[in-house]
Write a protein that holds these residues in place. Sequence first.
Motif, PDB file in Angstrom:
ATOM      1  N   UNK A 179     -48.896 -30.596  26.368  1.00 64.10           N
ATOM      2  CA  UNK A 179     -49.489 -30.124  27.624  1.00 64.10           C
ATOM      3  C   UNK A 179     -50.324 -28.875  27.347  1.00 64.10           C
ATOM      4  N   UNK A 180     -51.461 -28.767  28.043  1.00 59.55           N
ATOM      5  CA  UNK A 180     -52.377 -27.660  27.807  1.00 59.55           C
ATOM      6  C   UNK A 180     -51.769 -26.292  28.076  1.00 59.55           C
ATOM      7  N   UNK A 181     -52.250 -25.293  27.336  1.00 63.62           N
ATOM      8  CA  UNK A 181     -51.715 -23.930  27.456  1.00 63.62           C
ATOM      9  C   UNK A 181     -52.485 -23.072  28.448  1.00 63.62           C
ATOM     10  N   UNK A 220     -57.427 -32.285  29.126  1.00 65.49           N
ATOM     11  CA  UNK A 220     -56.996 -31.938  30.479  1.00 65.49           C
ATOM     12  C   UNK A 220     -55.572 -32.449  30.708  1.00 65.49           C
ATOM     13  N   UNK A 221     -54.724 -31.585  31.277  1.00 61.42           N
ATOM     14  CA  UNK A 221     -53.316 -31.921  31.450  1.00 61.42           C
ATOM     15  C   UNK A 221     -52.967 -31.988  32.934  1.00 61.42           C
ATOM     16  N   UNK A 222     -52.182 -33.001  33.295  1.00 61.44           N
ATOM     17  CA  UNK A 222     -51.848 -33.269  34.689  1.00 61.44           C
ATOM     18  C   UNK A 222     -50.325 -33.415  34.816  1.00 61.44           C
ATOM     19  N   UNK A 223     -49.738 -32.704  35.791  1.00 59.38           N
ATOM     20  CA  UNK A 223     -48.292 -32.830  36.028  1.00 59.38           C
ATOM     21  C   UNK A 223     -48.035 -32.843  37.528  1.00 59.38           C
ATOM     22  N   UNK A 224     -47.252 -33.812  37.964  1.00 56.09           N
ATOM     23  CA  UNK A 224     -46.824 -33.886  39.359  1.00 56.09           C
ATOM     24  C   UNK A 224     -45.310 -33.730  39.408  1.00 56.09           C
ATOM     25  N   UNK A 225     -44.839 -32.789  40.205  1.00 54.46           N
ATOM     26  CA  UNK A 225     -43.402 -32.565  40.359  1.00 54.46           C
ATOM     27  C   UNK A 225     -43.002 -32.901  41.792  1.00 54.46           C
ATOM     28  N   UNK A 226     -42.068 -33.854  41.911  1.00 54.27           N
ATOM     29  CA  UNK A 226     -41.545 -34.246  43.224  1.00 54.27           C
ATOM     30  C   UNK A 226     -40.137 -33.670  43.348  1.00 54.27           C
ATOM     31  N   UNK A 241     -46.034 -36.394  33.905  1.00 52.69           N
ATOM     32  CA  UNK A 241     -47.230 -35.745  33.382  1.00 52.69           C
ATOM     33  C   UNK A 241     -48.027 -36.667  32.466  1.00 52.69           C
ATOM     34  N   UNK A 242     -49.299 -36.283  32.288  1.00 53.74           N
ATOM     35  CA  UNK A 242     -50.200 -37.047  31.444  1.00 53.74           C
ATOM     36  C   UNK A 242     -51.254 -36.106  30.882  1.00 53.74           C
ATOM     37  N   UNK A 243     -51.598 -36.295  29.588  1.00 48.22           N
ATOM     38  CA  UNK A 243     -52.658 -35.519  28.950  1.00 48.22           C
ATOM     39  C   UNK A 243     -53.785 -36.478  28.595  1.00 48.22           C
ATOM     40  N   UNK A 244     -54.975 -36.209  29.098  1.00 49.97           N
ATOM     41  CA  UNK A 244     -56.107 -37.125  28.927  1.00 49.97           C
ATOM     42  C   UNK A 244     -56.708 -37.021  27.531  1.00 49.97           C
ATOM     43  N   UNK A 292     -40.532 -33.639  51.702  1.00 54.27           N
ATOM     44  CA  UNK A 292     -40.614 -33.799  50.246  1.00 54.27           C
ATOM     45  C   UNK A 292     -41.604 -32.775  49.712  1.00 54.27           C
ATOM     46  N   UNK A 293     -41.231 -32.081  48.640  1.00 60.35           N
ATOM     47  CA  UNK A 293     -42.107 -31.088  48.022  1.00 60.35           C
ATOM     48  C   UNK A 293     -42.889 -31.750  46.885  1.00 60.35           C
ATOM     49  N   UNK A 294     -44.226 -31.594  46.910  1.00 61.06           N
ATOM     50  CA  UNK A 294     -45.088 -32.150  45.865  1.00 61.06           C
ATOM     51  C   UNK A 294     -45.914 -31.012  45.275  1.00 61.06           C
ATOM     52  N   UNK A 295     -45.757 -30.794  43.958  1.00 57.21           N
ATOM     53  CA  UNK A 295     -46.481 -29.719  43.283  1.00 57.21           C
ATOM     54  C   UNK A 295     -47.327 -30.302  42.155  1.00 57.21           C
ATOM     55  N   UNK A 296     -48.589 -29.900  42.116  1.00 54.03           N
ATOM     56  CA  UNK A 296     -49.477 -30.308  41.020  1.00 54.03           C
ATOM     57  C   UNK A 296     -49.656 -29.128  40.082  1.00 54.03           C
TER      58      UNK A 296
END
Length: 415
Positions: A179-181, A220-226, A241-244, A292-296
């Motif tokens: 994951x990106x820094x 680019x790094x993507x993370x979704x926390x539910x 999460x996913x890293x493109x 529901x809490x959704x954080x990007x």
Amino acid sequence: MSSILTNNSSMVALETLRNINRNLETVQNEIATGKKVSTAKDNAAIWAVSTVMSTDVASFKAITDSLNLGSSTVGTARSAAEKVTETLQDIKTLIVQAQGENVDRAKYQTDIAEKISLIEGYVSAAQFNGLNLINGSSTADVNVLASLDRSSSGSVSTSYISVARKDLSVSNTGSAATFGATAVTNTSILNNGGTAAGTAASVGAAATQTISVASVADGNSYRLTLSDTATNNTMGQRSFEYVASASDSAESVAASLANQISTFFAATGETNYSVVRSGDEIQITNNSAAALSVTAVTATGGTAGVSAGGLGNLNTIDVTTSAGATAALTTIETLLNTAIDAAAAFGSSQNRITGQSEFVQTLIDSMTTGIGSLTDTDMEAASAKLQALQVQQQLGVQALSIANQAPQTLLSLFR
């Protein structure tokens, strides 16, 4: 005036006979070789054109061999992909049967393991002359020599048919993504319904949160926390999460995140929440009575992971539990689509190669006919010309004989 030193009649007859003999030699050579232009001396321009075309014909024959080799290689991969698809369909049947509550799931798991071993064998053996298009050994396209293109200026270039490899390996080895820094705390990478990255958005009861992939770049790094820990609901907190990589698109990133969430919901039997993807958007619906809490979370500078093999998720199938059997249905559908897409792609490529091979053979025949019309002897005309020249030769010999006898008549003047 008559002369015993100069016999004009004899010289004319001799020159005529020489011309006849030269023409006769030319016709006899045409008949013997079958060509009216066999050397540059016969007709320099026609010989040059026909020689260039003859070298092209030889080249196209070599291209035919290349196309045949390419077709065989792609055909081998296609056949193997079709067998893999059939076996995955068998695995899907076993997974469906394992959904029941009163079945011996352990036996189904054993059967599935045997089917996976079959697939590994198909993929390993699917090589032609050492080239395997489905074992994941390389991602580079395979170029099949398809044509020789000659411009009006005389320059020559080659063209190719590119065949994309497909990874149907079952290997479960790979490297994890990093994951990106460098954190990005706005909506420029992942737009959480207008909420900036790093900030939680609250999704109320019966509401839907739409998260769109705003931009894609390598790393680019993507993370979704539910999370529903604050409302004491059933899920708790879970991150996806996913890293493109450079080859990713907004749709592929959204698909990866949505599939992870969907697989998790299916494996845990979660019904309070559901997820669907539409293009580059992920829609999470809260079916419960609590929020529901959704954080990007987004960042740059990450490293995409190396795939564990196109069918690597076969190793994650476990139908020995009810939750595992449910999750396996989602997994096998994805894997089936991967194998079907591979077989279809190879089928299209092989069809294109076969069509090109047929065209090249037609081209060879047309060029060979053209060369023949330029250089081959018209045997009917040559035969008629040969007989006429033979008669002329006989008459020429007789004329020369008569001309040579003319000085003999001068002797009568001295008797």
